[in-house]
Design a protein around this motif. Sequence first.
Motif, PDB file in Angstrom:
ATOM      1  N   ALA A  10       0.843  -1.196   0.000  1.00 10.19           N
ATOM      2  CA  ALA A  10       0.000   0.000   0.000  1.00 10.19           C
ATOM      3  C   ALA A  10       0.876   1.244   0.000  1.00 10.19           C
ATOM      4  N   VAL A  11       0.646   2.110  -0.984  1.00 10.21           N
ATOM      5  CA  VAL A  11       1.382   3.368  -1.050  1.00 10.21           C
ATOM      6  C   VAL A  11       0.439   4.561  -0.851  1.00 10.21           C
ATOM      7  N   LYS A  12      -0.858   4.299  -0.847  1.00 13.61           N
ATOM      8  CA  LYS A  12      -1.873   5.298  -0.539  1.00 13.61           C
ATOM      9  C   LYS A  12      -2.887   4.668   0.400  1.00 13.61           C
ATOM     10  N   ARG A  13      -3.538   5.462   1.172  1.00 14.45           N
ATOM     11  CA  ARG A  13      -4.541   4.962   2.102  1.00 14.45           C
ATOM     12  C   ARG A  13      -5.629   4.212   1.336  1.00 14.45           C
ATOM     13  N   ASP A  14      -5.967   3.037   1.834  1.00 17.49           N
ATOM     14  CA  ASP A  14      -7.008   2.184   1.241  1.00 17.49           C
ATOM     15  C   ASP A  14      -6.607   1.592  -0.110  1.00 17.49           C
ATOM     16  N   GLY A  15      -5.348   1.730  -0.498  1.00 13.17           N
ATOM     17  CA  GLY A  15      -4.901   1.127  -1.747  1.00 13.17           C
ATOM     18  C   GLY A  15      -3.966  -0.030  -1.489  1.00 13.17           C
ATOM     19  N   ASP A  16      -3.804  -0.890  -2.480  1.00 12.35           N
ATOM     20  CA  ASP A  16      -2.796  -1.941  -2.384  1.00 12.35           C
ATOM     21  C   ASP A  16      -2.495  -2.455  -3.783  1.00 12.35           C
ATOM     22  N   VAL A  17      -1.272  -2.965  -3.937  1.00 11.36           N
ATOM     23  CA  VAL A  17      -0.817  -3.498  -5.214  1.00 11.36           C
ATOM     24  C   VAL A  17      -0.182  -4.848  -4.974  1.00 11.36           C
ATOM     25  N   THR A  18      -0.708  -5.856  -5.636  1.00 13.27           N
ATOM     26  CA  THR A  18      -0.088  -7.173  -5.647  1.00 13.27           C
ATOM     27  C   THR A  18       0.389  -7.425  -7.071  1.00 13.27           C
ATOM     28  N   LEU A  19       1.692  -7.547  -7.226  1.00 15.88           N
ATOM     29  CA  LEU A  19       2.280  -7.597  -8.555  1.00 15.88           C
ATOM     30  C   LEU A  19       3.523  -8.465  -8.511  1.00 15.88           C
ATOM     31  N   ALA A  20       3.708  -9.291  -9.508  1.00 15.20           N
ATOM     32  CA  ALA A  20       4.900 -10.127  -9.617  1.00 15.20           C
ATOM     33  C   ALA A  20       5.558  -9.891 -10.974  1.00 15.20           C
ATOM     34  N   LEU A  21       6.860  -9.648 -10.951  1.00 12.27           N
ATOM     35  CA  LEU A  21       7.651  -9.534 -12.163  1.00 12.27           C
ATOM     36  C   LEU A  21       8.633 -10.697 -12.148  1.00 12.27           C
ATOM     37  N   PRO A  22       8.293 -11.796 -12.806  1.00 12.30           N
ATOM     38  CA  PRO A  22       9.077 -13.020 -12.659  1.00 12.30           C
ATOM     39  C   PRO A  22      10.369 -13.064 -13.457  1.00 12.30           C
ATOM     40  N   GLY A  23      10.564 -12.122 -14.372  1.00  7.29           N
ATOM     41  CA  GLY A  23      11.780 -12.178 -15.168  1.00  7.29           C
ATOM     42  C   GLY A  23      11.823 -11.044 -16.169  1.00  7.29           C
ATOM     43  N   PRO A  24      12.762 -11.097 -17.133  1.00  8.19           N
ATOM     44  CA  PRO A  24      12.954  -9.996 -18.072  1.00  8.19           C
ATOM     45  C   PRO A  24      11.678  -9.638 -18.828  1.00  8.19           C
ATOM     46  N   GLY A  25      11.533  -8.346 -19.107  1.00  4.50           N
ATOM     47  CA  GLY A  25      10.370  -7.858 -19.832  1.00  4.50           C
ATOM     48  C   GLY A  25      10.087  -6.424 -19.438  1.00  4.50           C
ATOM     49  N   VAL A  26       9.139  -5.818 -20.148  1.00  2.67           N
ATOM     50  CA  VAL A  26       8.722  -4.451 -19.873  1.00  2.67           C
ATOM     51  C   VAL A  26       7.307  -4.471 -19.311  1.00  2.67           C
ATOM     52  N   THR A  27       7.159  -3.937 -18.107  1.00  2.00           N
ATOM     53  CA  THR A  27       5.844  -3.763 -17.493  1.00  2.00           C
ATOM     54  C   THR A  27       5.615  -2.276 -17.304  1.00  2.00           C
ATOM     55  N   VAL A  28       4.473  -1.791 -17.766  1.00  5.46           N
ATOM     56  CA  VAL A  28       4.181  -0.363 -17.671  1.00  5.46           C
ATOM     57  C   VAL A  28       3.032  -0.135 -16.698  1.00  5.46           C
ATOM     58  N   LEU A  29       3.221   0.838 -15.817  1.00  9.43           N
ATOM     59  CA  LEU A  29       2.188   1.265 -14.880  1.00  9.43           C
ATOM     60  C   LEU A  29       1.484   2.470 -15.484  1.00  9.43           C
ATOM     61  N   LEU A  30       0.190   2.337 -15.716  1.00  9.74           N
ATOM     62  CA  LEU A  30      -0.589   3.397 -16.343  1.00  9.74           C
ATOM     63  C   LEU A  30      -1.543   4.011 -15.336  1.00  9.74           C
ATOM     64  N   GLY A  31      -1.820   5.284 -15.533  1.00 15.63           N
ATOM     65  CA  GLY A  31      -2.760   5.971 -14.665  1.00 15.63           C
ATOM     66  C   GLY A  31      -2.475   7.450 -14.679  1.00 15.63           C
ATOM     67  N   PRO A  32      -3.456   8.281 -14.321  1.00  6.96           N
ATOM     68  CA  PRO A  32      -3.274   9.727 -14.333  1.00  6.96           C
ATOM     69  C   PRO A  32      -2.424  10.180 -13.158  1.00  6.96           C
ATOM     70  N   ASN A  33      -2.135  11.470 -13.115  1.00  4.93           N
ATOM     71  CA  ASN A  33      -1.449  12.031 -11.957  1.00  4.93           C
ATOM     72  C   ASN A  33      -2.246  11.733 -10.697  1.00  4.93           C
TER      73      ASN A  33
END
Length: 228
Positions: A10-33
């Motif tokens: 959690a990086v913001k109140r009431d938020g959470d992120v569960t994410l796995a990057l198992p190896g090489p590749g490009v992962t992009v995080l999208l969203g507004p300011n």
Amino acid sequence: MTALSLDRVAVKRDGDVTLALPGPGVTVLLGPNGAGKTELLETIMGLRAPLAGTIRLDGADIDRWPAERRARAGIGWCPEGRRVFPGLTVAENLELVAQAPAWERRRRLAMVLDYFPALRDRQGAVAWTLSGGQQQMLAVGRALMTAPRLLLLDEPSRGLAPVLVAELFAVLRRFADAGLVVLLAEQAVEAALTVADRAAVLERGRLEVIGRPDEIRDHPALARSFLG
């Protein structure tokens, strides 16, 4: 092979992120300011503490590691706004961060100049005299000089012309194809999806959806995130 996993971070109140990057590749995080993209990258880098959750790198819990230890473990950081050292030359900017013997610094420098040939003839130029695109190349190259296994980039396309964005993202694709794990936060949606292996949509610090680029392009969460 480098693997990163975020378990209900959690990086913001009431938020959470569960994410796995198992190896090489490009992962992009999208969203507004305000979606939490920068906060998430800074939390992974150790520049801010998570409100909750666990971060693991190659199976090791790194929650209590300071940023410098994470950097030594192979996490590279390219912040938003370039932040090059304006009074130093291109070569000095690059070599300053490489904690390695001279021969290894030369190898890394040659690698960076291969990725960014526009910097080759500007090695003696002071950084503030570079164009915006060249400064962004320098910022990414500086992160590469730390020999990362995981590269975090925050809005690398900001302020760049579309042609330069395409060139930069093509280089990020080359990084991944060479074995690097790349995680970047972006608002240039279509350009980022063109080179990404996966995309994740964040909204108010919560991971709304993650999938292949073709799955994300038309997903309601992406339109809702940007259009409300």
